[in-house]
Design an enzyme around this catalytic site. Structure first.
Site, short mmCIF file in Angstrom:
data_model
loop_
_atom_site.label_atom_id
_atom_site.label_comp_id
_atom_site.label_asym_id
_atom_site.label_seq_id
_atom_site.Cartn_x
_atom_site.Cartn_y
_atom_site.Cartn_z
N GLY A 1 0.73 -1.29 0.09
CA GLY A 1 -0.04 -0.03 -0.10
C GLY A 1 0.87 1.24 -0.01
O GLY A 1 2.19 1.21 -0.25
N LEU A 2 0.33 2.39 0.26
CA LEU A 2 1.06 3.63 0.30
C LEU A 2 2.26 3.51 1.06
O LEU A 2 3.33 3.82 0.65
CB LEU A 2 0.36 4.93 0.99
CG LEU A 2 -0.74 5.30 -0.04
CD1 LEU A 2 -1.87 6.05 0.59
CD2 LEU A 2 0.00 5.82 -1.33
N ALA A 3 2.34 2.85 2.51
CA ALA A 3 3.26 2.89 3.17
C ALA A 3 4.42 1.69 2.69
O ALA A 3 5.45 1.87 2.54
CB ALA A 3 2.78 2.34 4.47
N GLY A 4 3.78 0.43 2.41
CA GLY A 4 4.51 -0.58 1.83
C GLY A 4 5.48 -0.08 0.57
O GLY A 4 6.61 -0.31 0.45
N ARG B 1 -14.66 13.63 12.49
CA ARG B 1 -15.61 12.30 12.28
C ARG B 1 -16.18 11.80 13.45
O ARG B 1 -17.44 11.40 13.43
CB ARG B 1 -14.62 11.27 11.55
CG ARG B 1 -14.41 11.64 10.18
CD ARG B 1 -13.34 11.00 9.60
NE ARG B 1 -13.04 11.28 8.18
CZ ARG B 1 -12.16 10.67 7.63
NH1 ARG B 1 -11.24 9.55 7.95
NH2 ARG B 1 -11.76 11.12 6.25
N HIS C 1 -14.45 2.47 9.64
CA HIS C 1 -13.86 3.14 8.58
C HIS C 1 -12.17 2.99 8.66
O HIS C 1 -11.43 2.75 7.79
CB HIS C 1 -14.16 4.56 8.26
CG HIS C 1 -13.16 5.28 7.29
ND1 HIS C 1 -13.46 4.70 5.87
CD2 HIS C 1 -12.56 6.46 7.47
CE1 HIS C 1 -12.77 5.72 5.33
NE2 HIS C 1 -12.06 6.39 6.04
N GLU D 1 -1.07 2.24 8.56
CA GLU D 1 -2.54 2.02 9.20
C GLU D 1 -1.95 1.08 10.29
O GLU D 1 -2.86 0.84 11.50
CB GLU D 1 -3.60 1.82 8.53
CG GLU D 1 -4.68 1.78 9.16
CD GLU D 1 -6.10 1.66 8.35
OE1 GLU D 1 -6.13 1.97 7.37
OE2 GLU D 1 -7.25 1.35 9.14
N ARG E 1 -8.80 10.00 13.87
CA ARG E 1 -7.92 10.37 13.00
C ARG E 1 -8.73 11.59 12.25
O ARG E 1 -9.91 11.31 11.74
CB ARG E 1 -7.51 9.32 11.84
CG ARG E 1 -6.88 9.66 10.68
CD ARG E 1 -6.26 8.53 9.86
NE ARG E 1 -7.48 8.05 8.97
CZ ARG E 1 -8.01 8.54 7.98
NH1 ARG E 1 -7.48 9.57 7.47
NH2 ARG E 1 -9.01 7.86 7.45
N LEU F 1 -3.27 8.97 4.52
CA LEU F 1 -2.30 9.09 3.32
C LEU F 1 -1.22 9.52 3.55
O LEU F 1 0.10 8.93 3.23
CB LEU F 1 -3.03 9.66 2.04
CG LEU F 1 -4.39 8.90 1.76
CD1 LEU F 1 -4.95 9.74 0.56
CD2 LEU F 1 -4.17 7.57 1.23
C1 LIG Z 1 -12.87 3.73 1.55
C2 LIG Z 1 -11.48 4.69 2.08
C3 LIG Z 1 -11.45 5.95 1.93
C4 LIG Z 1 -10.21 6.67 2.49
N1 LIG Z 1 -10.00 7.91 2.16
C5 LIG Z 1 -9.12 8.20 2.88
C6 LIG Z 1 -8.70 9.78 2.42
O1 LIG Z 1 -9.23 10.38 1.64
N2 LIG Z 1 -7.63 10.33 2.90
C7 LIG Z 1 -6.88 9.60 3.85
O2 LIG Z 1 -5.83 10.25 4.18
N3 LIG Z 1 -7.24 8.44 4.23
C8 LIG Z 1 -8.14 7.78 3.70
N4 LIG Z 1 -8.55 6.59 3.89
C9 LIG Z 1 -7.49 5.70 4.70
C10 LIG Z 1 -6.40 5.29 4.07
O3 LIG Z 1 -6.67 5.00 2.76
C11 LIG Z 1 -5.69 3.84 4.48
O4 LIG Z 1 -5.49 4.08 5.90
C12 LIG Z 1 -4.02 3.96 3.90
O5 LIG Z 1 -4.37 3.79 2.51
C13 LIG Z 1 -3.45 2.80 4.67
O6 LIG Z 1 -2.58 2.37 3.82
P1 LIG Z 1 -1.50 1.16 4.38
O7 LIG Z 1 -0.24 1.31 3.30
O8 LIG Z 1 -1.01 1.44 5.85
O9 LIG Z 1 -2.20 -0.22 3.93
P2 LIG Z 1 -3.03 -0.78 2.92
O10 LIG Z 1 -3.19 0.21 1.74
O11 LIG Z 1 -4.18 -1.38 3.33
O12 LIG Z 1 -1.90 -1.92 2.29
C14 LIG Z 1 -1.98 -2.97 2.98
C15 LIG Z 1 -1.02 -3.99 2.25
O13 LIG Z 1 -0.65 -4.94 3.09
C16 LIG Z 1 -0.89 -6.23 2.41
N5 LIG Z 1 -1.13 -7.11 3.38
C17 LIG Z 1 -1.97 -7.11 4.36
N6 LIG Z 1 -2.14 -8.38 4.99
C18 LIG Z 1 -1.10 -9.09 4.70
C19 LIG Z 1 -0.41 -10.33 4.71
N7 LIG Z 1 -0.94 -11.14 5.87
N8 LIG Z 1 0.53 -10.89 3.87
C20 LIG Z 1 1.24 -10.10 2.96
N9 LIG Z 1 0.65 -8.98 2.69
C21 LIG Z 1 -0.49 -8.52 3.50
C22 LIG Z 1 -1.95 -5.96 1.66
O14 LIG Z 1 -1.64 -6.90 0.33
C23 LIG Z 1 -1.57 -4.63 0.96
O15 LIG Z 1 -0.81 -4.70 0.07
C24 LIG Z 1 -9.49 5.57 3.44
C25 LIG Z 1 -9.74 4.54 3.74
C26 LIG Z 1 -10.98 3.78 2.93
C27 LIG Z 1 -11.27 2.35 3.35
#
Ligand SMILES: Cc1cc2nc3c(=O)[nH]c(=O)nc-3n(C[C@H](O)[C@H](O)[C@H](O)COP(=O)(O)OP(=O)(O)OC[C@H]3O[C@@H](n4cnc5c(N)ncnc54)[C@H](O)[C@@H]3O)c2cc1C
Ligand code: HEM
Ligand code: HEM
Ligand code: SF4
Ligand code: F3S
Ligand code: FES
Lengths: 636, 270, 229
Positions: free
Chosen positions: A42-45, A330, A401, A425, A435, A441
């Site tokens: 995801g964004l972080a990874g 929120r 959410h 996250e 939050r 993001l």
């Molecule tokens: C509908 C929606 C709208 C949003 N809108 C906003 C917004 O407008 N602004 C904002 O700032 N935030 C928003 N958020 C929150 C934000 O999108 C997320 O908190 C953020 O994108 C999380 O990014 P991340 O990289 O931490 O995790 P994620 O993007 O969830 O990535 C998780 C990654 O980990 C991998 N993974 C998970 N478990 C495993 C496992 N066991 N083994 C291998 N891989 C695994 C997945 O494949 C994925 O690649 C929104 C969230 C939602 C649900």
């Protein structure tokens, strides 16, 4: 479990510089001798994997989707905050810092939040350089909109698809490194356990979701960026695949889990239409820039929206919070919605809903302008509801959410297990008990692009390149355990499906640990969840084999973890005897407003796994507020 | 409502190096299922969930299909419904499709994407990693983290940013390939070319990009575009075939400007 | 040279080859039609034209060889692409569906191959005088080479031949109705405002060319153009 946040000394503005200077560096020639495992794209990874590879480390990256581009970040809609002050409306790093700490109801770590605010500006620069097509003004400059909990316009956006565009930017950088062979990408690969050797994280055990192969991957450090656990409530705005598995299994290997009970209920989602429903859809908070939230003044008023004259409408957010109005944070907006529904003024057949009305905005700006801003959201809404939000107000209701809780990390984003880092996250770091919109993001990308590249170097500089390989005894042992668990899921062969159990867990969680929580309910949940878990292992039915793509088997493993984690979440909610942000304990309120207890709960609750069956141990990291003074949070 | 489903079931994966049609079909065949008490408010995938719940209770293997976000943005979902990728509604992903789009008693044929570049993994799930490999070949701006200047230092006319966005909105679902009679990926690849071509940040590498993307696309075994515009019609993000025209132009341009001796590309870094 | 070959072998290179050769062929058909319209102007007019052509001598041969090359390239590339496209979809859909693709666009290979058949027949007919030597052999009243006017008119006075020609023009129409707008798109000429117009013009031009050809055949059948005695 010792919790040392390792916050650098000195004034808050200098802490990050201080730390970056303290951190030892790995000499460029040696970087390639270290391998970093990044779980999550995801964004972080993705941002972390790309940035670390650019620095010269060997990187392996994992995700369970069929492509890193499908990580759940893709779904983020509204925007991303940055203290650019392009609007000249009085924004600054300090204000973003202040808003975020206050928005988090004074339950976040000041130093981390300040660093986040400092880095926010670099993120926008980086994304633009990657070719992220942010919204622009005719002059060619970047456009901004406002988000909840802020009185300045600091949110950058790309129509209603900001997360998609930012993730595609990070995914492009990641793809570039994959093409250059500096990152090995493992899609359709799920991490099922963490391998700890001599107290250091040395690797992970994964399952290839297509072949079913269970194998170990060894490295010098492990980075978890596995996202949130919203689906522990079954229905949420999260993608179906979002799970707690990676972080939960790390917790069971000794990582502390912080504030699991902090869950964000988003005020503007499309209401549930029936029990066939598999997920809830968010209508971005940005809609509250132009949409006005209201319900009828009279309880049980079931007239059509446009038949109800203004005088008989209650624009309750504008009434209760005049200075923030529809852009109240929120948690506040969600509770307000809940209240009016409890008063019987909810709309729709279920009475569980409020109106989000664009009538006035369309009259003021014209339909075209509104379409340009929110076109894809309106499109999405009408697809799901078969209603036209241009001609009648949207029906919305709060839904799970985001999860502020996550694995505990210090200032360097390192967990209680040396060599295990957590980003995005999945960690607990920056949002406290609530939050603010457009800040996840920001956090995910700050962690991945601008924090981990430095802090992981500091850790690796003190380590010899690891000699431990995947054939090490510990890897064999853990892999065997994982394989056994999978086999066990298949062997139960009971009567109830995985979704069946997941839905029931969700009902318990939402009913007793959702928007409003109380002692009796939580105690009941703590009896019901173990019972359900016990039944799961007796009566779950998973068809098929573990040697092929088997989606019910994947889900079974995740639900099994939710059934354990849900209990910890409720226990944390029970132990936190105060209301703060997204955590609302009915016992602690001033007619609907959360009442914190700073004397007893101004701290992070960190849970330590005490072995199967045993009660987890609750530790605390006290929170000091030297820059933003503890105050009752008011948006009136 | 009541529906009759005709679903492609295949338990063994198609082999990508397949020579005969049998290597592709494996044990695949169309199987007929009856579903009753389907609510028109259900999404198409929720309907399939319901089928899978019933199959599981009966001890039969559920139908494998890709999905994740269920709100039309991750690009994971996608099946061919009565011969049309993502089904009858325009600008809609399979997960956004609702049963109210079908008549009571409808006969619904559900098949996986069909393309040599997308071997079937199981049932309705196909391997779309070919798209990732195309992107890895050059659908990016070569900028390292930290090397960026201030975001407002380069002005981007709104019109350009919008054109770029229209292309960047692609969710990588693969419906364009599935719909094209030639299983051509030109809408997907064209979208990448157009996205970067319309932004100043993307232009320095345009020649390199045009050639490496087209080369990668051809390596993956996608077909050739013969301008039939089915892709545009089924694309859930309604990406216009204009992007294919732009890609054709870019490709010819880069070929024409290529220096003979070294084969070095002007502007690019290849 | 390898540069050209690589270009031709690439997917887009192949398409562009189709487009460029297509345009040239289209151009030929138009010019050819304009020439043939002189038939309406009576024997001297068309025969004069034919004489002028053959007087070009070497130049004519250059043109013919060029035309042949273009034609061969067009067909060869078409066959290559068609093969690749077949391989790109190893398993067909059990339930076929089409949303917007026109019949013409889906049958380009077929219409093309039919045109190939026509051209071969047409050459044997008029250029080499194999199919109807008696028409080919006709000498005009006025001195000079063989009488094109007489050849054509006496041919089209045979109903079977006239019908065959008209039928082939339908195929040509089909091929061009997609082909013209298709080469615009292939050459990268796509614009939100003009492309719809281009599509209409594509049909119009295709109709004019095929219609024009058909008219020639019919004008003889209907006696508008009198058969040379
Ligand atoms: C509908 C929606 C709208 C949003 N809108 C906003 C917004 O407008 N602004 C904002 O700032 N935030 C928003 N958020 C929150 C934000 O999108 C997320 O908190 C953020 O994108 C999380 O990014 P991340 O990289 O931490 O995790 P994620 O993007 O969830 O990535 C998780 C990654 O980990 C991998 N993974 C998970 N478990 C495993 C496992 N066991 N083994 C291998 N891989 C695994 C997945 O494949 C994925 O690649 C929104 C969230 C939602 C649900
Ligand atoms: C009713 C319509 C047509 C008529 C009356 C006609 C007539 C002729 C005649 C009289 C010739 C011989 C010229 C000569 O050798 O002196 C000729 C040659 C030729 N025609 Fe046509 N033609 C028609 C349609 C077409 C069409 C539709 C095509 C292509 C698709 C075509 C392709 C050619 C070619 C390739 C030659 C050979 C050119 C050359 O020898 O230089 N013709 N035509
Ligand atoms: C005088 C005869 C012919 C004319 C005027 C003609 C013209 C054209 C034109 C203008 C195009 C469009 C090019 C493009 O798509 O970019 C085209 C395409 C094509 N032609 Fe022809 N052509 C002729 C003969 C043939 C023949 C003999 C074949 C034999 C196979 C053929 C097969 C094709 C095919 C397969 C295409 C590609 C379709 C597409 O790309 O959409 N054509 N032709
Ligand atoms: S171009 Fe459209 S159809 Fe093709 S992958 Fe992208 S979104 Fe899907
Ligand atoms: S449908 Fe196929 S033929 Fe071209 S225009 Fe689209 S790729
Ligand atoms: S499931 Fe994500 S687009 Fe359909």
């Amino acid at each position: 479990m010792k919790l040392d946040a390792r916050i650098p000394p000195g004034p808050i503005q200098d802490k990050w510089d201080t730390r970056r200077f303290e951190l030892k560096l790995v000499n460029p020639a040696n970087k390639r001798k270290y391998k970093v495992l990044v779980v999550g794209s995801g964004l972080a990874g993705a941002s972390a994997a790309a940035s670390l590879a650019e620095l010269g480390y060997q990187v392996e990256c994992f995700c369970f989707q069929d492509s890193p581009r499908r990580a759940h970040s893709i779904a983020a809609q509204g925007g991303i905050n940055a203290a650019k002050n392009y609007r000249n409306d009085g924004d600054s790093v300090w204000r973003l810092f202040y808003d975020t700490v206050k928005g988090g109801d004074f339950r976040a770590r000041e130093a981390n939040v300040y660093r986040l605010a400092q880095l926010s500006a670099n993120i926008i620069d980086q994304a633009v350089a990657q070719g992220v097509p942010f919204a622009r003004e005719y002059g060619g400059l970047l456009d901004n909109r406002s988000f909840g909990g802020a009185q300045v316009s600091r949110t950058f956006y790309a129509r209603g698809q900001t997360g998609q565009q930012l993730l595609l930017g990070a995914y492009a950088s990641l793809s570039r490194q994959i093409g250059l062979r500096t990152v090995k990408m493992f899609a359709l690969t799920e991490m099922l356990d963490l391998v700890v050797v001599d107290g250091h994280a040395r690797g992970i055990v994964v399952r290839d979701l297509v072949t079913g192969e269970v194998r170990g991957h060894a490295g010098d450090a492990v980075v978890l960026a596995t996202g949130g656990y919203g689906p522990v409530f079954y229905l949420s705005t999260n993608a179906k695949g979002c799970n707690v598995t990676a972080t939960w299994r790390a917790y069971k290997r000794g990582a502390g889990f912080a504030n699991p009970c902090y869950t964000q209920i988003h005020p503007t989602c499309i209401p549930v239409s029936g029990d066939h429903q598999s997920k809830l859809t968010l209508m971005s908070e940005s809609l509250r820039n132009d949409g006005r939230v209201w319900v009828p003044k009279r309880a049980g008023d079931k007239r059509k929206a446009f038949d109800i004259p203004d005088v008989e409408r209650d624009y309750y957010l504008e009434r209760k919070y005049p200075s923030f109005g529809n852009l109240a944070p929120r948690d506040i907006a969600s509770r307000a919605a809940m209240q009016v529904c409890d008063e019987g003024r909810g709309i729709g057949d279920t009475g569980l809903g409020v109106f989000l009305d664009f009538r006035d905005a369309i009259a003021r700006l014209g339909k075209a302008a509104i379409a340009a801003r929110y076109g894809n959201l309106f499109h999405m809404y009408s697809k799901i509801t078969a209603e036209d939000p241009y001609s009648q107000p949207m029906r919305i209701f709060p839904a799970v959410h985001y999860t502020m809780g996550g694995l505990w990390v210090d200032y360097d984003l390192q967990t209680t297990i040396p060599g295990l880092f957590v980003l995005g996250e999945a960690n607990f770091s920056d949002h406290g008990a609530n939050r603010l919109g457009a800040s996840a993001l920001m956090q995910g990308l700050a962690d991945g692009y601008f924090v981990i590249p430095y802090t992981i170097g500091g850790y690796l500089a003190g380590q010899k390149p690891s000699a431990v390989g995947p054939d090490h005894a510990e890897f064999k042992k853990v892999a065997a355990e994982v394989a056994a668990l999978t086999k066990r899921l298949l062997s139960v062969n009971g009567k109830r499906t995985v979704d069946d159990f997941h839905k029931e867990l969700g009902k318990i969680m939402w009913g007793k640990c959702g928007m409003a929580r109380n002692q009796a309910g939580l105690e009941q949940a703590l009896r019901e969840i173990p019972a359900l878990r016990e039944e799961f292992w007796r009566d779950v039915k998973v068809v098929g084999s573990d040697a092929t793509l088997n989606q019910s088997l994947e889900r079974a493993g995740r639900v099994a973890d939710f059934l354990e984690f849900g209990e910890l979440l409720c226990r944390d909610a029970l132990e936190r005897r105060e209301s703060c942000g997204g955590h609302f304990r009915e016992e602690w309120q001033d007619d609907g407003e959360a009442r914190r207890d700073d004397d007893r709960f101004c701290h992070v609750a960190v849970w330590e796994h005490a072995g199967p069956g045993a009660r987890p141990v609750r530790h605390v990291e006290p929170l000091e507020f030297e820059n933003v003074h503890l105050a009752v949070r008011s948006y009136k | 409502m009541k529906v009759t489903l005709h679903i492609w079931r295949q338990s063994k994966a198609s082999t990508k190096s397949a020579s005969t049609e049998e290597d592709w079909r494996q044990d695949g065949r169309i199987v007929r299922y009856e579903l009753d008490e389907i609510s028109p408010a259900m999404s198409f995938l929720e309907m399939l969930d319901e089928l899978n719940e019933q199959l599981t209770r009966k001890g039969e293997e559920p139908v494998a299909f890709d999905h994740d976000c269920r709100e039309g943005i991750c690009g994971a979902c996608g099946v061919v419904i009565n011969g049309v990728p993502h089904g009858p509604e325009r600008g809609t992903t399979t997960c956004q499709l609702h049963m109210r789009s079908f008549k009571d008693g409808a006969q619904i044929w559900i098949e996986p994407w069909r393309a040599a570049a997308f071997p079937v993994v199981r049932d309705l799930v196909v391997d779309r990693s070919a798209f990732d490999r195309v992107v890895q070949a050059g659908a990016f701006v070569s900028v390292n983290t930290g090397a960026a200047q201030d975001a407002n230092a380069i002005l981007v006319p709104k019109a350009d940013a919008d054109r770029a966005f229209d292309a960047a909105t692609c969710i990588g679902c693969g419906a364009c390939v599935a719909a094209c009679k030639n299983a051509s990926a030109m809408l997907f690849v064209g979208a990448k070319v157009s996205h970067f071509l319309n932004l100043p940040q993307g232009r320095p590498e345009r020649e390199q990009r045009a050639q490496s993307l087209v080369a990668a696309m051809d390596r993956e075994g996608f077909g050739n575009c013969t301008n039939q515009y089915e892709c545009e019609a089924v694309c859930p993000k309604e990406i216009p075939v204009r992007v294919i025209a732009e890609m054709n132009r870019e490709f010819v341009r880069s070929k024409v400007r290529q220096e003979p001796a070294s084969g070095k590309l002007l502007g690019g870094h290849g | 040279m390898t540069w050209l070959l690589d270009f031709w072998r690439s997917s887009i290179g192949g398409k562009v080859t189709m487009a460029i050769t297509g345009v040239l062929l289209f151009g030929f058909v138009v010019v050819h039609l304009l020439g043939n319209l002189k038939l309406l102007g009576g024997p001297d007019s068309i025969n004069g034209y034919a004489k002028w052509l053959s007087d070009l001598g070497a130049l004519l041969w250059v043109a013919r060889i060029g035309l042949l090359a273009v034609f061969v390239l067009h067909v060869a590339t078409a066959v290559r692409l068609a093969r690749a496209n077949k391989q790109a979809r190893p398993v067909a859909y059990a339930k076929q569906g089409t949303v917007v693709a026109t019949f013409a666009s889906r049958s380009m290979v077929l219409s093309g191959l039919t045109l190939l058949v026509f051209v071969v027949y047409h050459l044997l007919h008029f250029t080499f005088g194999v199919t109807n030597p008696e028409h080919y052999a006709r000498k005009g009243l006025n001195a000079g080479g063989h009488d094109v006017h007489a050849m054509v008119t006496s041919s089209f006075s045979v109903p079977a031949i006239a019908i065959a020609y008209v039928a082939f023009q339908l195929v040509l129409f089909l091929h061009l109705s997609h082909g013209i707008q298709s080469f615009m798109q292939t050459l990268g000429l796509n614009h939100a405002r003009y492309t719809p117009l281009v599509k209409t013009l594509s049909w119009l031009f295709a109709a004019l060319v095929a219609g024009g050809n058909a008219t020639l055949a019919l004008s003889v059948v209907t006696g508008i153009v009198r058969v040379a005695p």
